[in-house]
Design an enzyme around this catalytic site. Sequence first.
Site, PDB file in Angstrom:
ATOM      1  N   CYS A 199       0.868  -1.174   0.000  1.00 42.17           N
ATOM      2  CA  CYS A 199       0.000   0.000   0.000  1.00 42.17           C
ATOM      3  C   CYS A 199       0.907   1.227   0.000  1.00 42.17           C
ATOM      4  O   CYS A 199       2.109   1.106   0.242  1.00 42.17           O
ATOM      5  CB  CYS A 199      -0.903   0.010   1.234  1.00 42.17           C
ATOM      6  SG  CYS A 199      -2.293   1.167   1.063  1.00 42.17           S
ATOM      7  N   LYS A 248     -12.375  -4.837   1.984  1.00 41.95           N
ATOM      8  CA  LYS A 248     -11.811  -4.028   3.056  1.00 41.95           C
ATOM      9  C   LYS A 248     -12.709  -2.814   3.253  1.00 41.95           C
ATOM     10  O   LYS A 248     -12.871  -1.986   2.357  1.00 41.95           O
ATOM     11  CB  LYS A 248     -10.392  -3.587   2.688  1.00 41.95           C
ATOM     12  CG  LYS A 248      -9.780  -2.657   3.730  1.00 41.95           C
ATOM     13  CD  LYS A 248      -8.330  -2.353   3.418  1.00 41.95           C
ATOM     14  CE  LYS A 248      -7.748  -1.389   4.425  1.00 41.95           C
ATOM     15  NZ  LYS A 248      -6.340  -1.095   4.158  1.00 41.95           N
ATOM     16  N   LYS A 301     -11.979  -7.706   5.949  1.00 43.33           N
ATOM     17  CA  LYS A 301     -11.366  -6.871   6.968  1.00 43.33           C
ATOM     18  C   LYS A 301     -12.266  -5.681   7.273  1.00 43.33           C
ATOM     19  O   LYS A 301     -12.725  -5.053   6.322  1.00 43.33           O
ATOM     20  CB  LYS A 301     -10.015  -6.387   6.441  1.00 43.33           C
ATOM     21  CG  LYS A 301      -9.274  -5.465   7.362  1.00 43.33           C
ATOM     22  CD  LYS A 301      -8.029  -4.956   6.686  1.00 43.33           C
ATOM     23  CE  LYS A 301      -7.450  -3.878   7.574  1.00 43.33           C
ATOM     24  NZ  LYS A 301      -6.422  -3.129   6.934  1.00 43.33           N
TER      25      LYS A 301
HETATM   26  C1  PBG Z   1      -2.963  -0.016   4.940  1.00 43.29           C
HETATM   27  C2  PBG Z   1      -3.551  -0.858   6.008  1.00 43.29           C
HETATM   28  C3  PBG Z   1      -4.383  -0.499   7.092  1.00 43.29           C
HETATM   29  C4  PBG Z   1      -4.542  -1.647   7.883  1.00 43.29           C
HETATM   30  C5  PBG Z   1      -3.845  -2.680   7.245  1.00 43.29           C
HETATM   31  N1  PBG Z   1      -3.254  -2.165   6.085  1.00 43.29           N
HETATM   32  C6  PBG Z   1      -4.939   0.800   7.496  1.00 43.29           C
HETATM   33  C7  PBG Z   1      -5.908   1.546   6.711  1.00 43.29           C
HETATM   34  O1  PBG Z   1      -6.407   1.130   5.661  1.00 43.29           O
HETATM   35  O2  PBG Z   1      -6.164   2.650   7.155  1.00 43.29           O
HETATM   36  C8  PBG Z   1      -5.316  -1.738   9.171  1.00 43.29           C
HETATM   37  C9  PBG Z   1      -4.910  -2.827  10.116  1.00 43.29           C
HETATM   38  C10 PBG Z   1      -5.397  -2.685  11.507  1.00 43.29           C
HETATM   39  O3  PBG Z   1      -6.193  -1.786  11.863  1.00 43.29           O
HETATM   40  O4  PBG Z   1      -4.990  -3.526  12.320  1.00 43.29           O
HETATM   41  N2  PBG Z   1      -3.811   0.425   3.960  1.00 43.29           N
END
Ligand code: PBG
Length: 312
Positions: A110, A185, A238
């Site tokens: 990411c 997600k 997620k």
């Molecule tokens: C990156 C990412 C995030 C998480 C995993 N990869 C944060 C987001 O999208 O803001 C969240 C993981 C967690 O809250 O434990 N994009």
Amino acid sequence: MRRTEATRRMVRETRLSPDNLIYPMFVTHGSNSRVEIPSMPDCYQLSIDGILREAEDLVRLGVPATILFGIPAHKDSVGSEAYADDGIIQRTARALKETVPDLLVITDVCLCEYTDHGHCGVIADGEVLNDATTELLAKESVSHARAGADIIAPSDMMDGRIGVIRGALDDAGFDQTPIMAYSAKYSSAFYGPFRDAADSAPQFGDRRSYQMDPPNVSEALREVELDLQEGADIVMVKPALPYLDIIRAVKDRYDAPLAAYNVSGEYAMLKAAARLGWLDEERVMVESVTAIRRAGADMILTYFAKALAALL
Ligand code: PBG
């Protein structure tokens, strides 16, 4: 059959094993650095030396995999360190594969940890540019694979990125490297503690234009279907606990390897209540992770992985 532990064990329908667990870790530059994350007790930002020690613990405990999140030295508008050869994830993957080769290294792909604006893609006129972003994500994926990453896990939620990343990995000779897609997600407030840990909160606006709207179910199934068509080997839902219905729906509809992410906010809630003496930490941990498994997840990304594996 419920009267004794022996009979309960005989008819138990869901079993947890360390094999099901993936442990997320946050890695920083420098050495001998170990900074506890205030909203995630017992989780740390670690320099590579500390990550290697944790990795040895994971192998000893029987946890097969870690997923790595990087905290870069510098952030810029296009997230350059995300795809730099000497970036923090690239260095960590190399060190891990050299020192603890038995541990599977999954890398989160990411841009949000690496951009100064904190969004998951490149920005023009206040909007994330989808296709320009997928090109950079493909570059980041190849760079991770070159450094030794065993599995690539894109978490950005851009459209079409799985196909673009699959093509780029294949072209670079990494046709054997699997993709774990963060497919469904959601745009969730449960990521709050993670954004402190990874220093990745968006500096303006929010992620609702690319992450999913929490009330939606059919859309999650479409996202999973597209990712599978584009070449995902594992799909993910997620967060996990507030989305157990989505996990079940995905497992029932697509019998593909399914991961669920028991995210930072889910972890923080239980830790906080346990600290106040309001919940029994060990029991709520086992019950929560068992519920995610019962809903249909084959693998669970959880900050409880070490504590759970030690118990199992
Ligand atoms: C990156 C990412 C995030 C998480 C995993 N990869 C944060 C987001 O999208 O803001 C969240 C993981 C967690 O809250 O434990 N994009």
